[in-house]
Design a protein around this motif. Structure first.
Motif, PDB file in Angstrom:
ATOM      1  N   GLU B  49       0.821  -1.217   0.000  1.00 28.51           N
ATOM      2  CA  GLU B  49       0.000   0.000   0.000  1.00 28.51           C
ATOM      3  C   GLU B  49       0.858   1.271   0.000  1.00 28.51           C
ATOM      4  O   GLU B  49       0.348   2.354  -0.279  1.00 28.51           O
ATOM      5  N   ASN B  50       2.146   1.117   0.271  1.00 26.51           N
ATOM      6  CA  ASN B  50       3.082   2.242   0.092  1.00 26.51           C
ATOM      7  C   ASN B  50       3.159   2.653  -1.378  1.00 26.51           C
ATOM      8  O   ASN B  50       3.653   3.734  -1.685  1.00 26.51           O
ATOM      9  N   ALA B  56       0.140   5.597   0.928  1.00 30.31           N
ATOM     10  CA  ALA B  56      -0.431   4.903   2.081  1.00 30.31           C
ATOM     11  C   ALA B  56      -1.828   4.372   1.769  1.00 30.31           C
ATOM     12  O   ALA B  56      -2.557   4.953   0.958  1.00 30.31           O
ATOM     13  N   ASN B  85      -0.504  10.281   7.485  1.00 32.64           N
ATOM     14  CA  ASN B  85      -0.911   9.715   6.201  1.00 32.64           C
ATOM     15  C   ASN B  85      -2.383   9.934   5.881  1.00 32.64           C
ATOM     16  O   ASN B  85      -2.734  10.093   4.710  1.00 32.64           O
ATOM     17  N   CYS B  89      -3.604  11.691   2.472  1.00 31.79           N
ATOM     18  CA  CYS B  89      -4.514  10.950   1.590  1.00 31.79           C
ATOM     19  C   CYS B  89      -5.849  11.664   1.444  1.00 31.79           C
ATOM     20  O   CYS B  89      -6.445  11.647   0.356  1.00 31.79           O
ATOM     21  N   LYS B 113       5.763  14.135   5.583  1.00 36.38           N
ATOM     22  CA  LYS B 113       4.299  14.018   5.576  1.00 36.38           C
ATOM     23  C   LYS B 113       3.652  15.402   5.451  1.00 36.38           C
ATOM     24  O   LYS B 113       2.650  15.564   4.748  1.00 36.38           O
ATOM     25  N   SER B 284       4.810   0.476   9.240  1.00 37.10           N
ATOM     26  CA  SER B 284       4.564  -0.668   8.361  1.00 37.10           C
ATOM     27  C   SER B 284       5.462  -1.848   8.676  1.00 37.10           C
ATOM     28  O   SER B 284       5.259  -2.943   8.145  1.00 37.10           O
ATOM     29  N   THR B 308       1.671  -0.672   5.129  1.00 33.37           N
ATOM     30  CA  THR B 308       0.633   0.369   5.161  1.00 33.37           C
ATOM     31  C   THR B 308       1.051   1.682   4.522  1.00 33.37           C
ATOM     32  O   THR B 308       0.207   2.407   3.996  1.00 33.37           O
ATOM     33  N   GLY B 309       2.358   1.998   4.563  1.00 33.94           N
ATOM     34  CA  GLY B 309       2.770   3.283   3.994  1.00 33.94           C
ATOM     35  C   GLY B 309       4.263   3.379   3.787  1.00 33.94           C
ATOM     36  O   GLY B 309       5.032   2.597   4.346  1.00 33.94           O
ATOM     37  N   ASN B 311       5.893   6.782   3.474  1.00 32.95           N
ATOM     38  CA  ASN B 311       6.300   8.192   3.530  1.00 32.95           C
ATOM     39  C   ASN B 311       7.303   8.380   4.651  1.00 32.95           C
ATOM     40  O   ASN B 311       6.948   8.484   5.824  1.00 32.95           O
TER      41      ASN B 311
END
Lengths: 320, 320
Positions: B49-50, B56, B85, B89, B113, B284, B308-309, B311
């Motif tokens: 999902e990164n 994210a 995130n 998003c 971020k 993550s 999950t991400g 960043n």
């Protein structure tokens, strides 16, 4: 045997290579970034060969050579010299087949690459970071082991294997105007030329090279091979010269070679890590550096880019 | 409106969310590593999902909320508070729809971020890094703008959106014994529970949490929500407490919660960068840290993991 190795591989060799290596490699995904598209003014499609298990496209050519050996030669194993990823990938392929692999590596190669070779059971003999020392050391190692010499790029089996990457890319992305790959010895570029000349002849092949190791660029402009003995660049996978087989493809099929400075390469590397969120080597970052440096050439085009490898020493990042 | 937001989302809500957000998100690839499989003794499938454009999974829930607004509310835009995130998003989704987005962020959130939120047109109001300060500051911002409050996790639209990730993972990988995701406020875990309870009820949902911010773990063991005001961890996405909606899923559907130390999280992060060659956040990396810490639990299992991400402030890596 030597003559057989100077055979110019055909499109059918590439197709046969793909069937041979498919069980042993990954069909890597293509990444895109709206941000990098905006920055470049082009549509960029990054083929993530850093996602191969040993972290580089070179597993394609190495697997094609290793799994094509007859049983008698396989028993003696393989041998090579390499600035790093070919060594890891040949060791990996040899490990999968269960045969010996001897490699000559420059003592200055990144520790991460040496660790990877050893993890896959490759036996390393170190040499000085020059073409002369590498070739001398290798001759001794090969004489002692009898391993089949799998050259990192000047080998038709290797070039046919590398060509499978462009085949997948064309299957994954429609209507590419060009494909850009880094050029060192020219194995990936040659495989890309081999595949696209038949599969997508309208797609240009562009090579990207460090300014400080620009022997392919100078060869391309001069019309004959120019080889430097020990060029230096952060792009440690691109320090080797063209050879006759790769020169064949570079001189006949490459449309253009661009170069980028060390700073431009590091900036591009950081952009790839930040916006694609993949770990790419300096060598893999030269294409994006060249694209960002020559926006007029790439503007509005659909551009495939080979992220050739992701074996980086995470404790020594060039921007820190 | 408040009651509507406390509605427990259904499997059909998740399916509707997936149809709504598909044009605006990526179907992210699943990465595997033979090396990490060997290290863990399990078969690990990392859902990247990164690789979403804003880096994210939270783009799923955010897009579901933004694209579900009626025109009247859309004109006033959206507002939220987030450790990072979700803010990026939600800003990204609002930018795609062309509506305003106001976000309250801790002043200590990573610069990367904050940069991302601003790149997507989000307007940041900073608060102190505590739940109390965040909620107070947000009340003022929301009163001033009239933006629809899209909570980072305690919102049925957001949970239904996050659930689309597990739907894709189950479509991409057969026969998962379990899915492991990090837990902060519980949005991803709740969406995963929502989806798997219907689609793959035999697949366990496991949550992974930093030892130094283990309020979900303690809640799970105590049988009621325990909230800390300002926990600290390198996993900066996991510092927020469970709320009623996410507690519903955690208390009813989660099989186990494991925790990992800060050192274990950093070690796992480096393993992911080195062997998966993807840029993953500390948050993550908590699932892999927990898997490596509890080999007897995971041995021989087919385990999905949500990356999950990605960043990360590349100038401040935790191992350098």
């Amino acid at each position: 045997m030597k003559d057989a190795k100077m055979y110019i591989p055909s499109y059918d060799d590439m197709l046969a290579a793909h069937e041979r290596i498919k069980p042993h490699i990954r069909r890597t995904p293509v990444r895109v970034s709206d941000y990098l598209n905006g920055l470049s003014g082009a549509q960029l499609f990054f083929k993530c060969e850093n996602f191969q298990e040993p972290g580089a496209f070179k597993v394609r050519g190495a697997s094609n050579a290793v799994f094509g050996l007859d049983e008698a030669q396989a028993a003696k194993g393989v041998a090579t010299h390499s600035s790093g990823n070919h060594a890891s990938c040949l060791s990996y392929a040899a490990m999968l087949r269960g045969i010996p692999c001897n490699v000559v590596m420059p003592r200055t190669a990144p520790q991460a690459k040496k660790d990877t070779v050893r993890r896959y059971g490759g036996v390393i003999t170190e040499c000085e970071p020059s073409t002369t020392s590498r070739e001398e050391t290798f001759a001794k190692v090969q004489a002692a082991t009898g391993g089949d010499f799998v050259h990192p790029y000047n080998d038709p089996r290797v070039i046919a294997g590398q060509g499978t990457c462009a085949k997948e890319l064309v299957e994954q992305v429609d209507g590419l105007d060009m494909v850009v790959a880094p050029i060192g010895g020219g194995g990936m570029i040659s495989g890309t030329c081999l595949t696209l000349a038949t599969l997508a002849p309208e797609t240009q092949v562009i090579a990207a090279e460090p300014e400080t190791a620009d022997d392919a660029y100078r060869s391309f402009k001069a019309g004959h091979i120019i080889a430097d003995d020990a060029p230096k660049s952060i792009a440690d996978g691109l320090l080797v010269p063209l050879k006759d087989l790769t020169w064949h493809f570079v001189s006949n099929n490459v449309s253009e070679i661009f170069t980028a400075s060390e700073t431009e390469i590091v900036d591009a590397m950081k952009l790839i890590w930040k916006h694609l969120r993949v770990v790419a080597e300096p060598s893999s970052s030269v294409p994006l550096a060249c694209i960002l440096k020559n926006p007029e050439f790439f503007a509005g085009k659909r551009v495939g880019i080979i992220i050739t490898g992701g074996n980086v020493d995470l404790d020594k990042l060039p921007w820190i």
